[in-house]
Motif scaffolding. Structure first.
Motif, PDB file in Angstrom:
ATOM      1  N   THR A  88       7.574  -6.081   9.153  1.00 19.89           N
ATOM      2  CA  THR A  88       6.784  -4.808   7.919  1.00 19.89           C
ATOM      3  C   THR A  88       6.137  -5.815   6.609  1.00 19.89           C
ATOM      4  OG1 THR A  88       8.173  -3.661   7.494  1.00 19.89           O
ATOM      5  CG2 THR A  88       7.326  -2.863   9.548  1.00 19.89           C
ATOM      6  N   TRP A  89       7.623  -6.169   6.256  1.00 18.32           N
ATOM      7  CA  TRP A  89       7.498  -6.873   4.811  1.00 18.32           C
ATOM      8  C   TRP A  89       6.278  -7.630   5.610  1.00 18.32           C
ATOM      9  CZ3 TRP A  89       6.128  -7.433   0.583  1.00 18.32           C
ATOM     10  CH2 TRP A  89       6.072  -8.346  -0.318  1.00 18.32           C
ATOM     11  N   CYS A 133       1.171  -0.314   0.425  1.00 21.35           N
ATOM     12  CA  CYS A 133       1.959  -1.441   1.317  1.00 21.35           C
ATOM     13  C   CYS A 133       3.088  -0.713   1.197  1.00 21.35           C
ATOM     14  CB  CYS A 133       1.087  -2.662   0.990  1.00 21.35           C
ATOM     15  SG  CYS A 133      -0.512  -3.283   2.017  1.00 21.35           S
ATOM     16  N   HIS A 169       5.581  -0.733   4.281  1.00 20.86           N
ATOM     17  CA  HIS A 169       5.504  -2.112   4.283  1.00 20.86           C
ATOM     18  C   HIS A 169       7.018  -2.487   4.354  1.00 20.86           C
ATOM     19  CE1 HIS A 169       1.898  -3.279   6.699  1.00 20.86           C
ATOM     20  NE2 HIS A 169       1.159  -2.348   6.282  1.00 20.86           N
ATOM     21  N   THR A 170       7.929  -1.886   3.486  1.00 21.36           N
ATOM     22  CA  THR A 170       9.412  -2.508   2.994  1.00 21.36           C
ATOM     23  C   THR A 170      10.337  -1.324   2.636  1.00 21.36           C
ATOM     24  OG1 THR A 170       8.887  -1.368   0.451  1.00 21.36           O
ATOM     25  CG2 THR A 170       7.870  -3.919   1.582  1.00 21.36           C
ATOM     26  N   SER A 193      12.057  -5.610   5.013  1.00 19.05           N
ATOM     27  CA  SER A 193      11.426  -5.002   6.331  1.00 19.05           C
ATOM     28  C   SER A 193      12.337  -3.008   6.419  1.00 19.05           C
ATOM     29  CB  SER A 193      11.282  -6.011   7.301  1.00 19.05           C
ATOM     30  OG  SER A 193      10.951  -7.021   7.007  1.00 19.05           O
ATOM     31  N   THR A 228       4.004  -8.839   7.726  1.00 14.43           N
ATOM     32  CA  THR A 228       3.107  -8.364   7.841  1.00 14.43           C
ATOM     33  C   THR A 228       1.906  -7.703   7.035  1.00 14.43           C
ATOM     34  OG1 THR A 228       4.022  -6.277   9.480  1.00 14.43           O
ATOM     35  CG2 THR A 228       3.750  -8.521  10.230  1.00 14.43           C
ATOM     36  N   SER A 229       2.658  -7.169   5.963  1.00 20.98           N
ATOM     37  CA  SER A 229       1.848  -6.429   5.262  1.00 20.98           C
ATOM     38  C   SER A 229       0.780  -7.094   4.652  1.00 20.98           C
ATOM     39  CB  SER A 229       2.979  -6.026   3.415  1.00 20.98           C
ATOM     40  OG  SER A 229       2.469  -5.756   2.394  1.00 20.98           O
TER      41      SER A 229
END
Length: 490
Positions: free
Chosen positions: A181-182, A194, A198-199, A223, A184-185
């Motif tokens: 997720t980080w 975000c 995302h983090t 992430s 793809t932030s």
């Protein structure tokens, strides 16, 4: 030799401890049970003050954490292992306090040195590290902080125990979307937009978690690690989850606290967009999309998937489904914990989800669809998916054809989005298309998606005088599991 739980060297050190604190939690000072001094080889791990009552040494001050932890499976880890009938020596390090799970020591420690009852179970020090220094002199800023990092092969964090063939939670997370997720932030500096989803640091802060941890102030965040969803200290929810998974509300449900971004027109326009971002929750609960005139949010467009009475675990029913199978080569039993979060995964010959997930729908398993009792067999679930997909795909193609007709007229500019001009049905239809083509959008709520497409196409046809194709019906065709066909409002 026995030591008292709270040993304050001076009033000054006590004052320093009060000011500094271990976390933002309320710390209660009191005399607790005496505890056995660690042996030299235990590497300063103190363990239990009283195993019989599950009173950890740490819990004499951190009473709130102690109370919650005592209700978790970590607190019964030794009993569960010792009564399983299959206990082996190599199992014990993950069911006791010692070197596993923290970076304070790589040598044998705790239970590994002195196989004493005070080190039974997965206690505070299993994540926070050895506590003797902090216990005997808590005012020196030597609070042992836990790490939230998660990966296989780490010498700290959940992965050291929750991985491998027996317990592959982190192995599966590592190849899931949650582990990236980080990466793809969309904005590495947007801590308010975000980062909360995302983090790990952003999510914990947004959810009001004030506890300290090693990575809390890092400028390069983690992430969506285990500790984002699971509270290591325990919670009132199943599996130590921070929020329930059976709440039919985007803001109360664990999964949909993040999976709800730009799902409605109001949210999208507020961000200057005419498209959805992560609309899964509102789609599930019948709230996503642009609702044309005459179409309103009602129970008739909440699918069975989003009905907590019929599908109590909602998202988790399909996305955290466990599988048991066999290794195609060794024929050994293998298991999947569902922590790849795949609803209908591609599986190998033994029934375990494969690394590659690009198989045809005919090769994917629909076993998770049987969890709520809505679909009697995998074949029926697959057929329902194929029917809904074919219907919505046809409607999306029709929307593209109608859009092209409008763009060929003098009102073509109506179909170009700008926050400075009035919203119209051409823009609304395009917004609904982003709901329809979003990965998983159809299956989350096929009835809502069909209604959005049918009604928005009809609205454009009416507003712009274009002719819809006679090959596509603008009457809803999909049927709910109870056989009721929805009627359109156009």
């Amino acid at each position: 030799m026995m030591l008292n739980r709270v040993k304050m060297a001076t009033l000054l050190s006590l004052a320093a401890f009060v000011v500094m604190g271990c976390t933002s939690e309320k710390v209660v000072y009191r005399d607790g049970p005496n505890y056995a001094a660690p042996t030299a080889g235990a590497a300063s791990f103190v363990g239990y003050a009283d195993e019989a009552t599950k009173k950890t040494v740490c819990g004499s001050c951190h009473v709130e954490k102690q109370g919650r932890w005592a209700t978790t499976k970590h607190a019964s880890a030794w009993k569960d292992l010792s009564t399983s009938g299959t206990m082996q020596s190599y199992c014990q390090p993950c069911h006791t306090v010692g070197q596993n799970g923290n970076a304070s020591t790589s040598a044998t420690a705790g239970f590994g040195d002195a196989a004493a009852a005070q080190y039974h179970d997965v206690q505070c020090e299993s994540c926070h590290g050895a506590g003797l220094t902090h216990v005997t002199n808590p005012g020196l800023g030597n609070q042992p902080l836990a790490s939230i990092k998660a990966d296989t092969g780490l010498k700290n964090g959940c992965g050291e125990c929750h991985s491998g063939t027996h317990n592959p939670f982190v192995d599966e997370w590592r190849i899931s979307g949650h582990s990236t997720t980080w990466a793809t932030s969309h904005n590495s500096t947007d801590t308010t937009g975000c980062w909360p989803c995302h983090t790990a640091q952003g999510a914990l802060k947004a959810w009001g978690v004030t506890s300290n941890y090693v990575e809390k102030g890092n400028t390069t965040p983690e992430s969506a690690v285990c500790a984002v969803c699971h509270d290591p200290h325990g919670s009132a929810n199943t599996a130590q989850l921070r929020f329930p998974i059976n709440a039919a509300s985007t803001d109360a449900n664990l999964c949909t606290k993040c999976h709800q971004r730009r799902a409605t027109l109001q949210d999208a326009i507020a961000q200057g967009r005419n498209s959805v971002h992560s609309p899964e929750g509102p789609t599930l609960f019948g709230q996503a999309g642009w609702f044309p005139p005459g179409m309103s949010i009602s129970d008739s467009i909440i699918s069975t998937h989003g009905n907590v009475a019929k599908n109590p675990n909602l998202c988790a029913t399909c996305h955290v489904s466990k599988y048991a199978g066999t290794d195609p080569l060794t024929k050994a039993a293998v298991s999947s914990t569902g922590h790849r979060f795949l609803a209908t995964p591609c599986v190998d010959a033994g029934g375990k989800p494969t690394i590659d997930q690009t198989c045809a729908v005919t090769s994917a398993t629909f076993r998770s669809c049987l969890g709520s009792g809505c679909h009697g067999t995998e074949a029926l679930a697959r057929n329902a998916f194929n029917t809904a997909t074919a219907r919505v795909t046809a409607l999306n193609n029709e929307a593209n054809r109608v859009l092209a007709l409008v763009k060929a007229t003098s009102k073509a500019s109506d179909c170009t989005f700008a926050t400075t001009k009035p919203y119209n049905s051409c823009l609304g239809m395009q917004f609904n298309q982003t709901v329809a083509v979003k990965v998983g959008g159809i299956i989350h709520n096929p009835f809502l998606v069909e209604q959005l497409m049918v009604n928005s196409i009809a609205a454009v046809k009416k507003d712009y005088g274009v002719v819809s194709s006679s090959a596509i019906s603008l009457e809803p065709q999909l049927k709910r599991p109870d056989g009721v066909k929805l009627s359109s409002n156009h």
